[in-house]
Design a protein around this motif. Structure first.
Motif, PDB file in Angstrom:
ATOM      1  N   LEU A   1      14.511  10.046  10.591  1.00 40.78           N
ATOM      2  CA  LEU A   1      14.716   9.182   9.434  1.00 40.78           C
ATOM      3  C   LEU A   1      13.536   9.307   8.482  1.00 40.78           C
ATOM      4  O   LEU A   1      12.377   9.196   8.899  1.00 40.78           O
ATOM      5  N   HIS A   2      13.832   9.546   7.201  1.00 44.12           N
ATOM      6  CA  HIS A   2      12.783   9.604   6.190  1.00 44.12           C
ATOM      7  C   HIS A   2      12.360   8.190   5.815  1.00 44.12           C
ATOM      8  O   HIS A   2      13.174   7.255   5.815  1.00 44.12           O
ATOM      9  N   PHE A   3      11.087   8.014   5.487  1.00 41.30           N
ATOM     10  CA  PHE A   3      10.556   6.685   5.189  1.00 41.30           C
ATOM     11  C   PHE A   3      11.122   6.080   3.900  1.00 41.30           C
ATOM     12  O   PHE A   3      11.136   4.872   3.746  1.00 41.30           O
ATOM     13  N   HIS A   4      11.605   6.926   2.973  1.00 37.80           N
ATOM     14  CA  HIS A   4      12.042   6.408   1.686  1.00 37.80           C
ATOM     15  C   HIS A   4      13.224   5.456   1.863  1.00 37.80           C
ATOM     16  O   HIS A   4      14.277   5.830   2.376  1.00 37.80           O
ATOM     17  N   GLN A   5      13.054   4.184   1.459  1.00 45.23           N
ATOM     18  CA  GLN A   5      14.057   3.121   1.539  1.00 45.23           C
ATOM     19  C   GLN A   5      14.566   2.901   2.958  1.00 45.23           C
ATOM     20  O   GLN A   5      15.671   2.406   3.175  1.00 45.23           O
TER      21      GLN A   5
ATOM     22  N   LYS B   1       8.227   8.939  -8.915  1.00 45.40           N
ATOM     23  CA  LYS B   1       9.289   8.303  -8.157  1.00 45.40           C
ATOM     24  C   LYS B   1       9.971   9.335  -7.254  1.00 45.40           C
ATOM     25  O   LYS B   1      10.147  10.492  -7.647  1.00 45.40           O
ATOM     26  N   PRO B   2      10.351   8.926  -6.025  1.00 45.03           N
ATOM     27  CA  PRO B   2      11.021   9.869  -5.114  1.00 45.03           C
ATOM     28  C   PRO B   2      12.322  10.388  -5.706  1.00 45.03           C
ATOM     29  O   PRO B   2      13.239   9.626  -5.992  1.00 45.03           O
ATOM     30  N   PHE B   3      12.394  11.687  -5.899  1.00 49.02           N
ATOM     31  CA  PHE B   3      13.563  12.335  -6.486  1.00 49.02           C
ATOM     32  C   PHE B   3      14.502  12.875  -5.404  1.00 49.02           C
ATOM     33  O   PHE B   3      15.717  12.775  -5.512  1.00 49.02           O
TER      34      PHE B   3
ATOM     35  N   THR C   1       5.547   1.485   6.600  1.00 47.86           N
ATOM     36  CA  THR C   1       6.987   1.379   6.818  1.00 47.86           C
ATOM     37  C   THR C   1       7.293   1.055   8.270  1.00 47.86           C
ATOM     38  O   THR C   1       8.174   0.243   8.568  1.00 47.86           O
ATOM     39  N   LYS C   2       6.581   1.663   9.205  1.00 40.65           N
ATOM     40  CA  LYS C   2       6.828   1.402  10.627  1.00 40.65           C
ATOM     41  C   LYS C   2       6.600  -0.068  10.958  1.00 40.65           C
ATOM     42  O   LYS C   2       7.379  -0.682  11.687  1.00 40.65           O
ATOM     43  N   GLU C   3       5.527  -0.651  10.430  1.00 42.32           N
ATOM     44  CA  GLU C   3       5.237  -2.060  10.696  1.00 42.32           C
ATOM     45  C   GLU C   3       6.315  -2.963  10.117  1.00 42.32           C
ATOM     46  O   GLU C   3       6.621  -4.016  10.678  1.00 42.32           O
ATOM     47  N   ALA C   4       6.887  -2.565   8.982  1.00 45.61           N
ATOM     48  CA  ALA C   4       7.906  -3.404   8.350  1.00 45.61           C
ATOM     49  C   ALA C   4       9.241  -3.312   9.072  1.00 45.61           C
ATOM     50  O   ALA C   4       9.972  -4.291   9.153  1.00 45.61           O
TER      51      ALA C   4
ATOM     52  N   PRO D   1       0.837  -1.213   0.000  1.00 47.70           N
ATOM     53  CA  PRO D   1       0.000   0.000   0.000  1.00 47.70           C
ATOM     54  C   PRO D   1       0.865   1.254   0.000  1.00 47.70           C
ATOM     55  O   PRO D   1       1.800   1.377   0.780  1.00 47.70           O
ATOM     56  N   VAL D   2       0.560   2.194  -0.895  1.00 45.84           N
ATOM     57  CA  VAL D   2       1.341   3.414  -1.069  1.00 45.84           C
ATOM     58  C   VAL D   2       0.476   4.624  -0.764  1.00 45.84           C
ATOM     59  O   VAL D   2      -0.706   4.683  -1.143  1.00 45.84           O
ATOM     60  N   ASN D   3       1.068   5.586  -0.063  1.00 44.46           N
ATOM     61  CA  ASN D   3       0.380   6.835   0.231  1.00 44.46           C
ATOM     62  C   ASN D   3       0.219   7.633  -1.061  1.00 44.46           C
ATOM     63  O   ASN D   3       1.209   7.920  -1.739  1.00 44.46           O
ATOM     64  N   PRO D   4      -1.001   7.998  -1.456  1.00 41.98           N
ATOM     65  CA  PRO D   4      -1.193   8.711  -2.736  1.00 41.98           C
ATOM     66  C   PRO D   4      -0.587  10.104  -2.729  1.00 41.98           C
ATOM     67  O   PRO D   4      -0.336  10.673  -3.798  1.00 41.98           O
TER      68      PRO D   4
END
Length: 423
Positions: free
Chosen positions: A230-234, A350-352, A171-174, A160-163
């Motif tokens: 920490l940013h959620f990206h990767q 895509k995250p730039f 991400t927190k659960e993972a 699931p992705v945030n629109p």
């Protein structure tokens, strides 16, 4: 005639006489069964020496015995055992050990079978395929399949992705149940005046890139607290893949196709948050951002998100801005500081450019704008990929900040690397 007390004294004296030590001292005193204490001590030493001779170290055992012991270990313990020495490493690579672990981990869930599937499969595979495989083959197969299983489970959780941000929602659960690896290294000698972003009556705070907030007590210059942003990206990959000795490295970027290089950047989307202690002062999404080709300043491409001249774009910050902190004894709030999260998506979604970092407002002076009057402040952030510049005006009547300008500066080198072409 002796009294009762006299009889007791005589009996006591006779006892002392019977226990009187011979000239040899304590070592020559009579012991049980006619042996002296020295003789008993000598026998104790002989018994200890005999016991030491009979004791056998684990490393001196025959390989067949060690393999039998290793067969009772689980996969993690067996991997640790292989790190003891060279001999244990070769024994812990035995295919007969790992085929049993492999079969137990990846056997089908069929509880109605009368025959133990793990034992049956392990026995048949041992005869057919263990002998013709190099040592450690089934250990590698087990590790590879476990990694694939974990990746598949994480991919399912992160589906699931945030629109609004284009980032995974869970991400927190993972990250929570996984082992964490080294994400970044910091040098605390960089806690200088140039990295200090604020303070209050008790402490000063410093920001170390990327996203580490360090608080020092003012009086003793000792560490008060550390906060990581920490940013959620990767974040899942950085936290779970790799170790403290071998940190995770991002995969090489594959340049994207620029469908209209003459037009410049277009179709970009920005999501920005400013928050502290669970309170969000700003949460906004801006779409269809663009810049014309060749619009470059000092090696940066400029994207105007909120224009100073357009009053309809100006946004208020909700509440009183301040960075909350807490220790076991004290707590406080540092005025004008907060956490800024930036997520910039390219035209393909895509995250730039992504970051999360503490920031602080700096006073600029009174505003001379035509539509508002008040004290002007700015917020700046800089890293290796770009810059953010925010200008705010304090409205005294309503006691709130208004963002009157928000500009992104993207490094030309970052854009050229992203698209594989010269901008």
């Amino acid at each position: 005639m002796a009294t009762g007390r006299g009889r007791l004294l005589q009996q006591h004296w006779r006892g002392l006489q019977a226990l009187r030590l011979p000239p040899g001292g304590v070592g020559a005193a009579p012991g049980p069964a006619g042996f002296s204490l020295r003789q008993c001590a000598g026998r104790g030493r002989l018994r200890a020496e005999a016991t030491a001779e009979r004791s056998v170290s684990l490393d001196s055992m025959p390989s067949e015995v060690l393999l039998k012991i290793f067969s009772n270990l689980d996969a993690v313990t067996l991997l640790c055992t292989g790190c003891v020495n060279r001999r244990f490493y070769h024994l812990a690579n035995d295919n007969f050990l790992w085929i049993r672990i492999y079969s137990a981990a990846f056997s089908p869930k069929r509880s109605n079978w009368k025959v133990n599937w793990v034992e049956k499969t392990a026995g048949s595979v041992n005869v057919l395929s263990v002998k013709d495989k190099e040592a450690g083959y089934w250990k590698k197969e087990y590790i590879a399949k476990q990694r694939a299983r974990v990746r598949a489970a994480l991919a399912q959780v992160l589906k699931p992705v945030n629109p609004y941000t284009g980032l995974p929602v869970k991400t927190k659960e993972a990250v929570r149940p996984r082992w964490h690896s080294l994400i970044a290294k910091y040098n605390l000698s960089n806690l200088t005046e140039s990295t200090m972003i604020g303070g209050d009556r008790l402490l000063r705070i410093f920001c170390l890139c990327p996203g580490l907030l360090v608080g020092l007590w003012k009086r003793e210059e000792e560490l008060a607290f550390v906060m990581a942003n920490l940013h959620f990206h990767q974040l899942v990959e950085k936290s779970t893949l790799g170790s403290a000795t071998v940190p995770y490295e991002l995969p090489p970027h594959t340049p994207l196709l620029d469908d209209n290089p003459e037009y410049g950047l277009h179709g970009y989307q920005l999501h920005i948050d400013m928050h502290s202690g669970g309170i969000f002062y700003l949460c906004g999404t801006f779409r269809n951002l663009f810049t014309k080709k060749g619009y470059i300043e000092d090696g940066y491409v400029k994207i105007v998100v909120i224009s100073f001249k357009n009053n309809t774009e100006h946004l208020p910050l909700i509440g009183k801005v301040g960075l909350s902190w807490r220790t076991d004894i004290f707590d406080g709030c540092i005025k004008s500081c907060s956490i800024m999260d930036i997520t910039l998506l390219d035209e393909y979604g895509k995250p730039f450019w992504c970051f999360s970092s503490p920031v602080c407002m700096r006073a600029l002076g009174p505003s001379d704008g035509p539509s508002f009057l008040g004290q002007t402040s700015c917020v700046d952030y800089v890293d290796s990929e770009g810059k953010v510049h925010v200008e705010l005006v304090w409205i005294k009547e309503t006691e709130e900040y208004f963002i009157v300008s928000l500009v992104l500066y993207l490094r030309v080198a970052k854009i050229n690397h992203w698209f594989g072409t010269a901008y």
